[in-house]
Design a protein around this motif. Sequence first.
Motif, PDB file in Angstrom:
ATOM      1  N   GLU A   1      -7.909  -6.679  -6.682  1.00  0.00           N
ATOM      2  CA  GLU A   1      -6.958  -5.548  -6.686  1.00  0.00           C
ATOM      3  C   GLU A   1      -5.802  -5.824  -5.730  1.00  0.00           C
ATOM      4  N   MET A   2      -6.133  -6.366  -4.568  1.00  0.00           N
ATOM      5  CA  MET A   2      -5.097  -6.671  -3.581  1.00  0.00           C
ATOM      6  C   MET A   2      -4.099  -7.684  -4.147  1.00  0.00           C
ATOM      7  N   LEU A   3      -4.627  -8.673  -4.840  1.00  0.00           N
ATOM      8  CA  LEU A   3      -3.746  -9.708  -5.392  1.00  0.00           C
ATOM      9  C   LEU A   3      -2.797  -9.121  -6.446  1.00  0.00           C
ATOM     10  N   LYS A   4      -3.371  -8.286  -7.317  1.00  0.00           N
ATOM     11  CA  LYS A   4      -2.547  -7.602  -8.322  1.00  0.00           C
ATOM     12  C   LYS A   4      -1.396  -6.866  -7.645  1.00  0.00           C
ATOM     13  N   ASP A   5      -1.716  -6.081  -6.632  1.00  0.00           N
ATOM     14  CA  ASP A   5      -0.697  -5.283  -5.933  1.00  0.00           C
ATOM     15  C   ASP A   5       0.295  -6.174  -5.180  1.00  0.00           C
ATOM     16  N   ALA A   6      -0.196  -7.283  -4.645  1.00  0.00           N
ATOM     17  CA  ALA A   6       0.701  -8.186  -3.909  1.00  0.00           C
ATOM     18  C   ALA A   6       1.746  -8.774  -4.866  1.00  0.00           C
ATOM     19  N   LEU A   7       1.312  -9.134  -6.071  1.00  0.00           N
ATOM     20  CA  LEU A   7       2.259  -9.713  -7.031  1.00  0.00           C
ATOM     21  C   LEU A   7       3.222  -8.651  -7.554  1.00  0.00           C
ATOM     22  N   ASP A   8       2.716  -7.423  -7.738  1.00  0.00           N
ATOM     23  CA  ASP A   8       3.617  -6.309  -8.071  1.00  0.00           C
ATOM     24  C   ASP A   8       4.662  -6.138  -6.970  1.00  0.00           C
ATOM     25  N   ALA A   9       4.205  -6.131  -5.739  1.00  0.00           N
ATOM     26  CA  ALA A   9       5.121  -5.958  -4.610  1.00  0.00           C
ATOM     27  C   ALA A   9       6.169  -7.064  -4.604  1.00  0.00           C
ATOM     28  N   TYR A  10       5.747  -8.259  -4.966  1.00  0.00           N
ATOM     29  CA  TYR A  10       6.699  -9.367  -5.006  1.00  0.00           C
ATOM     30  C   TYR A  10       7.768  -9.134  -6.063  1.00  0.00           C
TER      31      TYR A  10
ATOM     32  N   GLN B   1       8.652  -6.392  -7.494  1.00  0.00           N
ATOM     33  CA  GLN B   1       9.471  -5.207  -7.208  1.00  0.00           C
ATOM     34  C   GLN B   1      10.191  -5.298  -5.860  1.00  0.00           C
ATOM     35  N   ARG B   2       9.974  -6.400  -5.146  1.00  0.00           N
ATOM     36  CA  ARG B   2      10.540  -6.543  -3.794  1.00  0.00           C
ATOM     37  C   ARG B   2      10.230  -5.288  -2.956  1.00  0.00           C
ATOM     38  N   ASP B   3       8.947  -4.919  -2.938  1.00  0.00           N
ATOM     39  CA  ASP B   3       8.518  -3.676  -2.308  1.00  0.00           C
ATOM     40  C   ASP B   3       7.741  -3.987  -1.014  1.00  0.00           C
ATOM     41  N   ALA B   4       8.453  -3.915   0.111  1.00  0.00           N
ATOM     42  CA  ALA B   4       7.860  -4.286   1.399  1.00  0.00           C
ATOM     43  C   ALA B   4       6.786  -3.296   1.830  1.00  0.00           C
ATOM     44  N   VAL B   5       6.947  -2.026   1.436  1.00  0.00           N
ATOM     45  CA  VAL B   5       5.967  -1.007   1.837  1.00  0.00           C
ATOM     46  C   VAL B   5       4.623  -1.284   1.152  1.00  0.00           C
ATOM     47  N   LYS B   6       4.700  -1.561  -0.140  1.00  0.00           N
ATOM     48  CA  LYS B   6       3.474  -1.885  -0.872  1.00  0.00           C
ATOM     49  C   LYS B   6       2.821  -3.141  -0.280  1.00  0.00           C
ATOM     50  N   ALA B   7       3.637  -4.119   0.048  1.00  0.00           N
ATOM     51  CA  ALA B   7       3.098  -5.360   0.622  1.00  0.00           C
ATOM     52  C   ALA B   7       2.385  -5.079   1.940  1.00  0.00           C
ATOM     53  N   ALA B   8       2.988  -4.215   2.760  1.00  0.00           N
ATOM     54  CA  ALA B   8       2.377  -3.882   4.053  1.00  0.00           C
ATOM     55  C   ALA B   8       1.048  -3.160   3.851  1.00  0.00           C
ATOM     56  N   ASP B   9       0.988  -2.347   2.816  1.00  0.00           N
ATOM     57  CA  ASP B   9      -0.248  -1.618   2.503  1.00  0.00           C
ATOM     58  C   ASP B   9      -1.370  -2.596   2.134  1.00  0.00           C
ATOM     59  N   VAL B  10      -1.036  -3.596   1.336  1.00  0.00           N
ATOM     60  CA  VAL B  10      -2.045  -4.591   0.951  1.00  0.00           C
ATOM     61  C   VAL B  10      -2.568  -5.321   2.191  1.00  0.00           C
ATOM     62  N   ILE B  11      -1.661  -5.636   3.103  1.00  0.00           N
ATOM     63  CA  ILE B  11      -2.078  -6.334   4.331  1.00  0.00           C
ATOM     64  C   ILE B  11      -3.105  -5.484   5.089  1.00  0.00           C
ATOM     65  N   GLN B  12      -2.854  -4.184   5.142  1.00  0.00           N
ATOM     66  CA  GLN B  12      -3.815  -3.288   5.796  1.00  0.00           C
ATOM     67  C   GLN B  12      -5.185  -3.361   5.130  1.00  0.00           C
ATOM     68  N   ARG B  13      -5.181  -3.382   3.791  1.00  0.00           N
ATOM     69  CA  ARG B  13      -6.463  -3.354   3.065  1.00  0.00           C
ATOM     70  C   ARG B  13      -7.289  -4.609   3.301  1.00  0.00           C
ATOM     71  N   ASP B  14      -6.634  -5.673   3.739  1.00  0.00           N
ATOM     72  CA  ASP B  14      -7.399  -6.888   3.999  1.00  0.00           C
ATOM     73  C   ASP B  14      -8.449  -6.661   5.096  1.00  0.00           C
ATOM     74  N   GLN B  15      -8.223  -5.667   5.929  1.00  0.00           N
ATOM     75  CA  GLN B  15      -9.220  -5.379   6.962  1.00  0.00           C
ATOM     76  C   GLN B  15     -10.540  -4.901   6.361  1.00  0.00           C
ATOM     77  N   ASP B  16     -10.459  -4.171   5.230  1.00  0.00           N
ATOM     78  CA  ASP B  16     -11.692  -3.755   4.551  1.00  0.00           C
ATOM     79  C   ASP B  16     -12.482  -4.979   4.094  1.00  0.00           C
ATOM     80  N   VAL B  17     -11.748  -5.936   3.535  1.00  0.00           N
ATOM     81  CA  VAL B  17     -12.415  -7.163   3.078  1.00  0.00           C
ATOM     82  C   VAL B  17     -13.077  -7.864   4.260  1.00  0.00           C
ATOM     83  N   ASP B  18     -12.360  -7.917   5.367  1.00  0.00           N
ATOM     84  CA  ASP B  18     -12.933  -8.558   6.550  1.00  0.00           C
ATOM     85  C   ASP B  18     -14.194  -7.838   6.998  1.00  0.00           C
ATOM     86  N   GLN B  19     -14.159  -6.512   6.927  1.00  0.00           N
ATOM     87  CA  GLN B  19     -15.347  -5.751   7.328  1.00  0.00           C
ATOM     88  C   GLN B  19     -16.511  -6.007   6.374  1.00  0.00           C
TER      89      GLN B  19
END
Lengths: 241, 241
Positions: B136-145, B147-165
């Motif tokens: 899901e994160m990858l899908k959103d990251a490519l969408d963000a790319y 759409q040049r959407d920095a906010v969406k990209a920042a959100d995906v970065i946050q979600r990586d913490q869930d994966v780490d947990q």
Amino acid sequence: MTADEQHIASAFDRDLEAIQAKIMKMGGLVEAAILDAAQSLETRDEELAEQVRKGDKAIDALEEMINEDAARLIALRAPTAGDLRIVLSVMKISSNLERIGDYAKNMAKRTSILAQMSPINGSQAALRRMAREVNEMLKDALDAYIQRDAVKAADVIQRDQDVDQMYNALFREFLTFMMEDPRNITACMHLHFMAKNTERMGDHVTSICEQVIYLVTGETPDEARPKGDKTSTDATFSPQA
Amino acid sequence: MTADEQHIASAFDRDLEAIQAKIMKMGGLVEAAILDAAQSLETRDEELAEQVRKGDKAIDALEEMINEDAARLIALRAPTAGDLRIVLSVMKISSNLERIGDYAKNMAKRTSILAQMSPINGSQAALRRMAREVNEMLKDALDAYIQRDAVKAADVIQRDQDVDQMYNALFREFLTFMMEDPRNITACMHLHFMAKNTERMGDHVTSICEQVIYLVTGETPDEARPKGDKTSTDATFSPQA
């Protein structure tokens, strides 16, 4: 070639040399990080490990500088196809070096936790031998790059198989230690990570050598390069074996 | 802007769009590889695993094509600083995608050996949840790319913490299983690798998002991004704890 074209050509060479100097500096830092990470584990030197962790920032900063310089060089000098290939290879090599530095940092992180456990019979020394081999390979890979020596690069790729074999042997050893005594499990998990990190460093050195071969010959080395980590597919790594 | 410059500008855009279409295609293949690798583990589907392993060649080929196209674009159109940055980011993103594909392939390789062992209570399902989150994160990251959407990209970065947990939780679980019964050790070592591979996929998705943010804002996201894999430094992962 007009005088003007010649002027442009040598400006490109000058800029490229400056970038390559940064690659060599980065290589020196990464080589030191590999050895220091392995040594800090063997001598349980947490201070040295901390130094490796902190030193990774300088490696990352160099990669960023190299990328910026390379982009500026492309934009400013509009290099021909052959020259462009060199600039792109510089970026790939710096990215490989950065990743090797990262692995060294990760190894150093585990030193502090392993320092609190009883050492696992001989593994630290085996890991250090493996790290030393990778370090030598990296030195030779960077020499091959500077000298545009495809034969030397091919030789380094061959040597990566030794590293893979060292890794396979260590993997078996860790399994045995863990099964013999469950109190070894945590330490072995960490040591195994370090071994895998070192094996991956070797893969990145291989990747640098492939760049060298591509630069010199214009061809990517044989796709079918032997993959040495057999632990992911070899059924004999089961406890029944 | 003269008519001639405009012509050059739109030729650049057209070439760039063609490259970006390849990135999206590559992204689609990688997304499928992540899910298939995790599913083949859970359902012990060796055929599906084999498919993932073979499919990696198409991903690698796309990366090579993207690199060649990007180099040709730079050489041909001599893009300005801003456009050059976009082309360089395309190369970085394709390299991240290639690495994620590699991790999926490595996971699939372990499926065949794990299919021969007794399943480890619930771990396969946990791994699949983790893989689905990364997907899901990858899908959103490519969408963000796109759409040049920095906010969406920042959100995906946050979600990586869930994966780490999720990874941290699995790591503890594997340690427990191994200590409870040494016959679990080999399976857990392989599962642990797969968990670590999935966690690393998340890091590469994060790296794609950082490229997006850099493209949009011109700034690299905060250096001090939280590192979620605590197993390398956290002493509570010792068997005494």
